[in-house]
Design an enzyme around this catalytic site. Structure first.
Site, PDB file in Angstrom:
ATOM      1  N   LYS A  61      10.072  23.003 -13.316  1.00 21.92           N
ATOM      2  CA  LYS A  61       9.119  21.912 -13.084  1.00 21.92           C
ATOM      3  C   LYS A  61       8.651  21.917 -11.625  1.00 21.92           C
ATOM      4  CE  LYS A  61       7.347  17.546 -13.888  1.00 21.92           C
ATOM      5  NZ  LYS A  61       7.400  16.305 -14.655  1.00 21.92           N
ATOM      6  N   HIS A 118       2.218  13.515 -29.348  1.00 21.79           N
ATOM      7  CA  HIS A 118       1.589  12.210 -29.124  1.00 21.79           C
ATOM      8  C   HIS A 118       1.067  11.626 -30.439  1.00 21.79           C
ATOM      9  CE1 HIS A 118      -0.735   9.172 -26.873  1.00 21.79           C
ATOM     10  NE2 HIS A 118      -1.618   9.334 -27.846  1.00 21.79           N
ATOM     11  N   ARG A 157      -0.321  22.684 -14.214  1.00 21.36           N
ATOM     12  CA  ARG A 157       0.504  21.564 -14.666  1.00 21.36           C
ATOM     13  C   ARG A 157       0.244  21.202 -16.129  1.00 21.36           C
ATOM     14  NH1 ARG A 157       2.521  16.765 -10.709  1.00 21.36           N
ATOM     15  NH2 ARG A 157       3.790  15.704 -12.242  1.00 21.36           N
ATOM     16  N   HIS A 201       2.986  18.261 -26.517  1.00 22.18           N
ATOM     17  CA  HIS A 201       2.736  16.845 -26.286  1.00 22.18           C
ATOM     18  C   HIS A 201       1.500  16.311 -26.997  1.00 22.18           C
ATOM     19  CE1 HIS A 201       5.972  17.184 -23.430  1.00 22.18           C
ATOM     20  NE2 HIS A 201       5.865  15.921 -23.090  1.00 22.18           N
ATOM     21  N   ARG A 208       0.816  -1.236   0.000  1.00 21.22           N
ATOM     22  CA  ARG A 208       0.000   0.000   0.000  1.00 21.22           C
ATOM     23  C   ARG A 208       0.836   1.267   0.000  1.00 21.22           C
ATOM     24  NH1 ARG A 208      -3.064  -3.207   3.433  1.00 21.22           N
ATOM     25  NH2 ARG A 208      -4.849  -4.067   2.306  1.00 21.22           N
ATOM     26  N   ASN A 267       2.290  20.105 -20.870  1.00 22.76           N
ATOM     27  CA  ASN A 267       1.951  19.315 -22.051  1.00 22.76           C
ATOM     28  C   ASN A 267       2.189  20.069 -23.353  1.00 22.76           C
ATOM     29  OD1 ASN A 267       1.175  17.013 -20.645  1.00 22.76           O
ATOM     30  ND2 ASN A 267      -0.869  17.845 -20.278  1.00 22.76           N
ATOM     31  N   GLU A 321      -2.494  17.923 -10.899  1.00 23.77           N
ATOM     32  CA  GLU A 321      -3.044  18.309 -12.198  1.00 23.77           C
ATOM     33  C   GLU A 321      -4.526  18.649 -12.101  1.00 23.77           C
ATOM     34  OE1 GLU A 321      -2.250  15.453 -15.376  1.00 23.77           O
ATOM     35  OE2 GLU A 321      -1.400  17.113 -16.488  1.00 23.77           O
ATOM     36  N   HIS A 368      10.419  10.036 -27.789  1.00 24.19           N
ATOM     37  CA  HIS A 368       9.440  10.945 -27.176  1.00 24.19           C
ATOM     38  C   HIS A 368       9.893  12.409 -27.279  1.00 24.19           C
ATOM     39  CE1 HIS A 368       6.508  12.584 -24.385  1.00 24.19           C
ATOM     40  NE2 HIS A 368       7.509  13.115 -23.699  1.00 24.19           N
ATOM     41  N   GLU A 411      12.826  18.768 -23.822  1.00 24.62           N
ATOM     42  CA  GLU A 411      12.026  19.104 -22.639  1.00 24.62           C
ATOM     43  C   GLU A 411      12.637  20.304 -21.886  1.00 24.62           C
ATOM     44  OE1 GLU A 411       9.118  17.525 -22.060  1.00 24.62           O
ATOM     45  OE2 GLU A 411       9.290  15.468 -22.800  1.00 24.62           O
ATOM     46  N   LYS A 421       4.618  11.798 -10.935  1.00 21.84           N
ATOM     47  CA  LYS A 421       3.774  10.984 -11.820  1.00 21.84           C
ATOM     48  C   LYS A 421       4.499   9.672 -12.088  1.00 21.84           C
ATOM     49  CE  LYS A 421       0.987  14.174 -14.554  1.00 21.84           C
ATOM     50  NZ  LYS A 421       0.640  14.529 -15.955  1.00 21.84           N
TER      51      LYS A 421
HETATM   52  P1  NAD Z   1      14.549   5.441 -21.097  1.00 19.68           P
HETATM   53  O1  NAD Z   1      14.397   5.246 -19.661  1.00 19.68           O
HETATM   54  O2  NAD Z   1      14.146   4.335 -22.000  1.00 19.68           O
HETATM   55  O3  NAD Z   1      16.055   5.844 -21.406  1.00 19.68           O
HETATM   56  C1  NAD Z   1      16.455   6.062 -22.736  1.00 19.68           C
HETATM   57  C2  NAD Z   1      17.593   5.128 -23.145  1.00 19.68           C
HETATM   58  O4  NAD Z   1      18.795   5.610 -22.575  1.00 19.68           O
HETATM   59  C3  NAD Z   1      17.452   3.694 -22.649  1.00 19.68           C
HETATM   60  O5  NAD Z   1      17.967   2.840 -23.631  1.00 19.68           O
HETATM   61  C4  NAD Z   1      18.332   3.657 -21.407  1.00 19.68           C
HETATM   62  O6  NAD Z   1      18.806   2.377 -21.140  1.00 19.68           O
HETATM   63  C5  NAD Z   1      19.431   4.600 -21.799  1.00 19.68           C
HETATM   64  N1  NAD Z   1      20.110   5.301 -20.722  1.00 19.68           N
HETATM   65  C6  NAD Z   1      19.556   6.035 -19.742  1.00 19.68           C
HETATM   66  N2  NAD Z   1      20.482   6.644 -19.019  1.00 19.68           N
HETATM   67  C7  NAD Z   1      21.671   6.285 -19.533  1.00 19.68           C
HETATM   68  C8  NAD Z   1      23.016   6.628 -19.227  1.00 19.68           C
HETATM   69  N3  NAD Z   1      23.325   7.493 -18.261  1.00 19.68           N
HETATM   70  N4  NAD Z   1      23.996   6.056 -19.966  1.00 19.68           N
HETATM   71  C9  NAD Z   1      23.694   5.231 -20.992  1.00 19.68           C
HETATM   72  N5  NAD Z   1      22.445   4.901 -21.344  1.00 19.68           N
HETATM   73  C10 NAD Z   1      21.443   5.425 -20.618  1.00 19.68           C
HETATM   74  O7  NAD Z   1      13.753   6.727 -21.620  1.00 19.68           O
HETATM   75  P2  NAD Z   1      13.718   8.244 -21.096  1.00 19.68           P
HETATM   76  O8  NAD Z   1      13.756   9.068 -22.306  1.00 19.68           O
HETATM   77  O9  NAD Z   1      14.677   8.476 -20.022  1.00 19.68           O
HETATM   78  O10 NAD Z   1      12.267   8.326 -20.453  1.00 19.68           O
HETATM   79  C11 NAD Z   1      11.113   8.063 -21.231  1.00 19.68           C
HETATM   80  C12 NAD Z   1      10.006   7.585 -20.342  1.00 19.68           C
HETATM   81  O11 NAD Z   1       9.727   8.603 -19.391  1.00 19.68           O
HETATM   82  C13 NAD Z   1       8.722   7.313 -21.069  1.00 19.68           C
HETATM   83  O12 NAD Z   1       8.202   6.075 -20.630  1.00 19.68           O
HETATM   84  C14 NAD Z   1       7.800   8.440 -20.636  1.00 19.68           C
HETATM   85  O13 NAD Z   1       6.439   8.067 -20.606  1.00 19.68           O
HETATM   86  C15 NAD Z   1       8.318   8.744 -19.270  1.00 19.68           C
HETATM   87  N6  NAD Z   1       8.038  10.111 -18.810  1.00 19.68           N
HETATM   88  C16 NAD Z   1       7.473  10.265 -17.588  1.00 19.68           C
HETATM   89  C17 NAD Z   1       7.223  11.527 -17.097  1.00 19.68           C
HETATM   90  C18 NAD Z   1       6.670  11.679 -15.730  1.00 19.68           C
HETATM   91  O14 NAD Z   1       6.309  12.787 -15.344  1.00 19.68           O
HETATM   92  N7  NAD Z   1       6.612  10.624 -14.949  1.00 19.68           N
HETATM   93  C19 NAD Z   1       7.537  12.654 -17.852  1.00 19.68           C
HETATM   94  C20 NAD Z   1       8.120  12.471 -19.098  1.00 19.68           C
HETATM   95  C21 NAD Z   1       8.370  11.184 -19.570  1.00 19.68           C
HETATM   96 ZN    ZN Z   2       7.447  14.754 -22.358  1.00 24.57          ZN
END
Ligand code: NAD
Ligand code: ZN
Length: 367
Positions: free
Chosen positions: A226, A252, A241, A248, A120, A245, A236, A266, A184, A142
């Site tokens: 942020k 998307h 917040r 986005h 929980r 977007n 949100e 992304h 971003e 999030k």
């Molecule tokens: P990811 O976690 O897949 O990382 C991108 C790639 O880089 C992966 O292959 C990873 O293994 C590699 N990597 C990461 N750090 C590294 C490092 N220091 N050295 C070498 N390789 C490294 O993707 P991301 O772009 O970090 O995040 C995308 C995700 O985040 C999506 O799922 C998206 O929905 C989510 N997201 C969430 C929020 C939120 O508010 N929670 C906001 C934006 C995005």
């Molecule tokens: Zn984003």
């Protein structure tokens, strides 16, 4: 730099510096009650960062326990969640314990969500290693997984206890990922801080190229932006917040059209989406065409694509617009769009007609 995230219930700090992972034990010690420390990461990050993290924790008398998941969006799934939860239960993690999330947004979102439902709700610490995770996903609480119905449809608001954004991690991040995360960063300037946007125009190439001082500034200013927005609108509900977007909704649609694949990351989609939001705002007479061109210019100078006609998509304006209808931001039949009055002044508009957006996208696809 230390940036506070000031929330009603529980505030926490985001540290932005070099050397944080090499000294992770020292920074996490106030939160760790037991010798055994569960750490979730992915295979790419483990290859680069397991060694230093292990050394720091073991050197301080901790016993790190590792779950290394395959890299990629696939880990943020029902299967990935089940595997993570079962492993945490095997580790006998209890409610007051902290789980460490070492990786990009995928690992952060998955670990945060697992933490939110395990017993929980137990605690977690974000150790974001991608630029996107440092400036965006690790801050704000999030958490989510993807399901066959769409991305991030199952999740929770669950704030971390601490975020350590180590600038050294960016040294091992592939350049394409770095550029995507930079979209971003730029977003914070475009949506609410013209001076920061102008700073990005001047220094974006230096941030990408690896200048340490510039990276420190880019990440900490982004996190501060942020944190401010999240503090204003943690769940949100007030609309503040929603400005995050920006880019986005268009983005998307592009991600959906390209199958959420490596064809378009992304951040790359967000960069294009921001340009489309700016150009569409100009088309509506809200934004000056010169400002729309500046947004595109800043994206271009970071080495990111600026034209959706270059993506080679087999789509028309209507098929793209249809993807927007399935976006989770869709609320009570209207599609909220973030538009621009000027660079640094984004606002939420609920009057956008989808047919008009489709016509605009047709022109963009042909240009
Ligand atoms: P990811 O976690 O897949 O990382 C991108 C790639 O880089 C992966 O292959 C990873 O293994 C590699 N990597 C990461 N750090 C590294 C490092 N220091 N050295 C070498 N390789 C490294 O993707 P991301 O772009 O970090 O995040 C995308 C995700 O985040 C999506 O799922 C998206 O929905 C989510 N997201 C969430 C929020 C939120 O508010 N929670 C906001 C934006 C995005
Ligand atoms: Zn984003």
């Amino acid at each position: 730099a230390v940036i506070p995230v000031a929330l009603a219930g529980r505030s926490y700090q985001v540290m932005v510096e070099a050397g944080l992972l090499a000294n992770v034990a020292e920074h996490c010690a106030p939160f760790l009650r037991k010798a055994r420390v569960p750490i979730i990461t992915d295979a790419n990050v483990a290859q680069q960062w397991r060694g230093p993290v292990e050394a720091s924790l073991a050197g301080a008398g901790y016993e790190p326990q590792w779950l290394v998941l395959p890299a990629g969006e696939g880990a943020k799934s029902w299967d990935g969640l089940a595997r993570t939860i079962d492993w945490l239960l095997e580790q006998e993690v209890e409610r007051g314990d902290h789980i460490l999330a070492l990786g990009g947004g995928v690992i952060g979102d998955l670990t945060g969500f697992a933490a939110s439902i395990l017993k929980r709700g137990c605690s977690f610490i974000q150790l974001p290693t991608s630029l996107l995770a440092q400036v965006d996903s690790s801050v704000g609480g999030k958490t989510a997984i993807n399901t066959p119905a769409g991305k991030n449809l199952v999740g929770a608001f669950h704030q971390p206890s601490l975020v350590l954004a180590d600038l050294d991690a960016l040294e091992t991040l592939p350049t394409r990922q770095l550029r995507a995360g930079y979209a971003e960063v730029l977003k914070y300037g475009v949506l609410g801080d013209r001076a920061f946007f102008e700073w990005c125009e001047e220094h974006g190439t230096g941030v990408i190229a690896g200048d340490r001082v510039l990276r420190q500034q880019a990440v900490s200013r982004s996190v501060a932006a942020k944190a401010r927005i999240v503090a204003e609108d943690e769940r949100e509900t007030t609309g503040a917040r929603a400005l995050l977007n920006l880019g986005h909704t268009f983005g998307h649609a592009l991600e959906a059209e390209t199958g959420f694949s490596d064809r378009l990351l992304h951040g790359e989609a967000v960069a294009l989406g921001m340009i489309l939001a700016a150009r569409y705002s100009a088309r509506l007479g809200l934004l000056s065409p010169a400002d729309a061109a500046r947004v595109a210019g800043a994206v271009r100078s970071a080495g990111l694509e600026t034209e959706i006609s270059a993506l080679g998509m087999d789509a028309d304006g209507h098929s793209l617009a249809r993807h927007m209808l399935h976006d989770k931001k869709m609320d009570a039949g209207t599609l909220p769009f973030i538009l621009l009055r000027s660079i640094g002044a984004a606002f939420l508009d609920r009057t956008v007609a989808l047919d008009d957006v489709a016509a605009f996208l047709d022109e963009e696809l042909r240009s």
